[in-house]
Design a protein around this motif. Structure first.
Motif, mmCIF file in Angstrom:
data_model
loop_
_atom_site.group_PDB
_atom_site.id
_atom_site.type_symbol
_atom_site.label_atom_id
_atom_site.label_comp_id
_atom_site.label_asym_id
_atom_site.label_seq_id
_atom_site.Cartn_x
_atom_site.Cartn_y
_atom_site.Cartn_z
ATOM 1 N N ARG A 236 0.648 -1.402 -0.088
ATOM 2 C CA ARG A 236 -0.063 0.040 0.030
ATOM 3 C C ARG A 236 0.810 1.256 0.124
ATOM 4 N NH1 ARG A 236 -5.024 2.318 -0.846
ATOM 5 N NH2 ARG A 236 -5.730 3.589 0.909
ATOM 6 N N HIS A 237 1.981 1.323 0.799
ATOM 7 C CA HIS A 237 2.843 2.518 0.881
ATOM 8 C C HIS A 237 3.559 2.614 -0.697
ATOM 9 C CE1 HIS A 237 3.520 1.288 5.573
ATOM 10 N NE2 HIS A 237 2.383 2.141 5.142
ATOM 11 N N LEU A 238 4.030 1.718 -1.091
ATOM 12 C CA LEU A 238 4.581 1.570 -2.291
ATOM 13 C C LEU A 238 3.562 2.273 -3.576
ATOM 14 C CD1 LEU A 238 6.897 -1.436 -2.505
ATOM 15 C CD2 LEU A 238 7.595 0.787 -2.032
ATOM 16 N N GLU A 239 2.613 1.692 -3.231
ATOM 17 C CA GLU A 239 1.108 2.134 -4.325
ATOM 18 C C GLU A 239 1.206 3.682 -4.097
ATOM 19 O OE1 GLU A 239 -3.432 2.215 -4.415
ATOM 20 O OE2 GLU A 239 -2.754 0.417 -3.610
ATOM 21 N N ILE A 240 1.096 4.152 -2.840
ATOM 22 C CA ILE A 240 0.954 5.582 -2.740
ATOM 23 C C ILE A 240 2.151 6.368 -3.291
ATOM 24 C CG2 ILE A 240 0.840 7.409 -0.928
ATOM 25 C CD1 ILE A 240 -0.805 5.380 0.884
ATOM 26 N N LEU A 241 3.226 5.861 -3.014
ATOM 27 C CA LEU A 241 4.512 6.693 -3.572
ATOM 28 C C LEU A 241 4.370 6.563 -5.016
ATOM 29 C CD1 LEU A 241 6.950 5.253 -0.878
ATOM 30 C CD2 LEU A 241 6.058 7.716 -0.985
ATOM 31 N N SER A 242 4.062 5.398 -5.537
ATOM 32 C CA SER A 242 4.392 5.254 -6.791
ATOM 33 C C SER A 242 3.127 6.286 -7.847
ATOM 34 C CB SER A 242 3.739 4.050 -7.504
ATOM 35 O OG SER A 242 3.586 3.939 -9.041
ATOM 36 N N ASN A 243 1.870 6.627 -7.124
ATOM 37 C CA ASN A 243 0.888 7.218 -7.714
ATOM 38 C C ASN A 243 1.219 8.887 -7.533
ATOM 39 O OD1 ASN A 243 -0.605 4.985 -8.801
ATOM 40 N ND2 ASN A 243 -1.675 4.839 -7.044
ATOM 41 N N ALA A 244 2.090 9.070 -6.315
ATOM 42 C CA ALA A 244 2.321 10.548 -6.202
ATOM 43 C C ALA A 244 3.236 10.834 -6.764
ATOM 44 C CB ALA A 244 2.966 10.587 -4.853
ATOM 45 N N ARG A 245 4.254 9.960 -7.663
ATOM 46 C CA ARG A 245 5.198 10.451 -8.604
ATOM 47 C C ARG A 245 4.494 10.465 -9.930
ATOM 48 N NH1 ARG A 245 8.462 6.566 -5.534
ATOM 49 N NH2 ARG A 245 7.721 4.907 -6.822
ATOM 50 N N LYS A 246 3.490 9.765 -10.092
ATOM 51 C CA LYS A 246 2.894 9.912 -11.395
ATOM 52 C C LYS A 246 2.030 11.146 -11.579
ATOM 53 C CE LYS A 246 2.198 4.927 -11.982
ATOM 54 N NZ LYS A 246 1.105 3.807 -11.968
ATOM 55 N N ALA A 247 1.766 11.710 -10.326
ATOM 56 C CA ALA A 247 0.938 12.916 -10.317
ATOM 57 C C ALA A 247 1.993 14.145 -10.262
ATOM 58 C CB ALA A 247 0.057 12.854 -8.755
ATOM 59 N N GLY A 248 3.395 13.822 -10.374
ATOM 60 C CA GLY A 248 4.180 14.980 -10.533
ATOM 61 C C GLY A 248 5.005 15.032 -9.134
ATOM 62 N N LEU A 249 4.766 14.582 -8.158
ATOM 63 C CA LEU A 249 5.696 14.693 -6.902
ATOM 64 C C LEU A 249 6.494 13.716 -6.888
ATOM 65 C CD1 LEU A 249 2.543 15.017 -4.531
ATOM 66 C CD2 LEU A 249 4.018 16.849 -5.458
ATOM 67 N N VAL A 250 7.754 13.815 -7.606
ATOM 68 C CA VAL A 250 8.799 13.080 -8.114
ATOM 69 C C VAL A 250 9.605 12.591 -6.802
ATOM 70 C CG1 VAL A 250 10.817 12.398 -9.395
ATOM 71 C CG2 VAL A 250 8.856 13.483 -10.378
ATOM 72 N N ALA A 251 10.169 13.525 -6.280
ATOM 73 C CA ALA A 251 11.011 13.304 -4.975
ATOM 74 C C ALA A 251 10.504 14.495 -3.967
ATOM 75 C CB ALA A 251 12.500 13.650 -5.242
ATOM 76 N N GLY A 252 10.942 14.423 -2.641
ATOM 77 C CA GLY A 252 10.724 15.279 -1.806
ATOM 78 C C GLY A 252 11.446 15.259 -0.484
ATOM 79 N N PHE A 253 11.259 16.250 0.245
ATOM 80 C CA PHE A 253 12.067 16.300 1.511
ATOM 81 C C PHE A 253 10.942 16.685 2.724
ATOM 82 C CE2 PHE A 253 14.763 19.127 4.353
ATOM 83 C CZ PHE A 253 15.585 18.146 4.774
ATOM 84 N N THR A 254 10.810 16.134 3.844
ATOM 85 C CA THR A 254 9.982 16.405 4.927
ATOM 86 C C THR A 254 10.541 16.725 6.209
ATOM 87 O OG1 THR A 254 8.420 15.083 3.606
ATOM 88 C CG2 THR A 254 7.898 15.539 6.235
ATOM 89 N N SER B 96 6.311 19.435 4.104
ATOM 90 C CA SER B 96 6.856 18.631 2.819
ATOM 91 C C SER B 96 7.060 19.634 1.623
ATOM 92 C CB SER B 96 6.025 17.448 2.595
ATOM 93 O OG SER B 96 6.153 16.514 3.273
ATOM 94 N N PHE B 97 8.302 19.367 1.127
ATOM 95 C CA PHE B 97 8.561 20.039 -0.268
ATOM 96 C C PHE B 97 8.908 19.220 -1.138
ATOM 97 C CE2 PHE B 97 9.474 23.033 3.169
ATOM 98 C CZ PHE B 97 8.950 24.021 2.919
ATOM 99 N N ALA B 98 8.534 19.229 -2.368
ATOM 100 C CA ALA B 98 8.762 18.220 -3.478
ATOM 101 C C ALA B 98 9.197 19.059 -4.798
ATOM 102 C CB ALA B 98 7.518 17.330 -3.805
ATOM 103 N N VAL B 99 9.693 18.146 -5.554
ATOM 104 C CA VAL B 99 9.925 18.679 -7.186
ATOM 105 C C VAL B 99 9.166 17.925 -8.187
ATOM 106 C CG1 VAL B 99 12.268 19.266 -6.341
ATOM 107 C CG2 VAL B 99 11.767 17.079 -7.082
ATOM 108 N N LYS B 100 9.288 18.425 -9.317
ATOM 109 C CA LYS B 100 8.493 17.878 -10.394
ATOM 110 C C LYS B 100 9.432 16.994 -11.150
ATOM 111 C CE LYS B 100 5.734 22.120 -11.747
ATOM 112 N NZ LYS B 100 5.343 22.978 -12.675
ATOM 113 N N ASP B 101 8.659 16.456 -12.278
ATOM 114 C CA ASP B 101 9.350 15.415 -13.168
ATOM 115 C C ASP B 101 10.664 15.915 -13.737
ATOM 116 O OD1 ASP B 101 7.498 13.390 -12.974
ATOM 117 O OD2 ASP B 101 6.397 14.156 -14.481
#
Length: 247
Positions: free
Chosen positions: A103-121, A135-140
């Protein structure tokens, strides 16, 4: 925003903010100056649709809609990691903070697909309050701006403190918080400790029916339908503390 003077200026600015809209504008500018594109400041609650939680974000609307539709908040690996971390962390370090389920991996994968590729919390844990984070995140196609991560930590910490101050100010202007009687509070504390009505009755020296009445009355005051929601709302409004629960 890579030098201390710029961070100090952000801190001075946030101390003068009075609304979440103002905080969102300030965070948007700071986010871009730090080299990120997205930010999210939030309390971690079981159901954000049922609680008056702080939430300031410019995450893609498509991702927010997916989070709500799939109820991702219940299994959010970022929120879970914040409960185990005392220092800021990159999302790439999540597997070092907790075992990642499917479930965690699914959430992270879908977040990347939505544009939240990498982040810092930046975790935010204040005694007696629900945990939270910024949290701060960067795009594709972009990587984390590692040179600005120390500044990012300070910006996130002070932004969260500004959100707490604004929330307290707005709460003071709003309708009064639910008020519980002393005996109702006693019962809520015991519910939070996992006691049944019968066990609470034995501890308090009253009848099981009376305990049930006190719990139901407290639930009505908070307008919640479950004992779990009652405990969380009592903690959120600081009517009881985690020290009460863990005693």
């Amino acid at each position: 925003m890579r030098v201390l003077s710029e961070v100090q200026e952000f801190v001075r600015h946030t101390r003068a903010l009075n609304t979440f809209d103002e905080l969102e504008t300030a965070l948007d500018g700071a986010t871009r100056a730090l080299g990120f594109q997205y930010f999210a400041l939030m309390h971690h609650v079981p159901d954000p649709l049922s609680f008056h939680a702080s939430y300031v974000s410019n995450y893609p609307s498509s991702w927010i809609e997916q989070v709500i539709a799939q109820q991702y908040w219940a299994d959010d690996p970022i929120a879970l990691a914040c409960q185990r971390a005392v220092a800021s962390f990159a999302w790439s370090e999540l597997n070092e903070l907790l075992p990642l389920s499917h479930r965690h991996l699914e959430i992270l994968s879908n977040a990347r697909k939505a544009g939240l590729v990498a982040g810092f919390t930046i975790p935010a844990n204040a005694p007696g309050e629900l945990s939270g984070s910024v949290s701060f995140a960067v795009k594709d196609g972009r990587s984390l701006p590692h040179e600005s991560l120390p500044s990012t930590h300070y910006v996130g910490a002070f932004a969260y403190e500004a959100a707490r101050r604004i929330a307290r100010k707005l709460s003071a202007r709003a309708a009064p918080l639910a008020q519980l009687t002393g005996r109702q509070l006693d019962c809520v504390v015991l519910v939070a400790r996992g006691k049944s009505d019968w066990e609470a009755a034995q501890i308090l020296g009253i009848s099981q029916a009376t305990v049930h009445q006190h719990v139901q009355a407290a639930m009505r005051k908070f307008e919640v339908s479950t004992r779990t929601q009652l405990v969380v709302r009592s903690l959120f409004d600081c009517l009881i503390s985690f020290q009460d629960v863990l005693h």
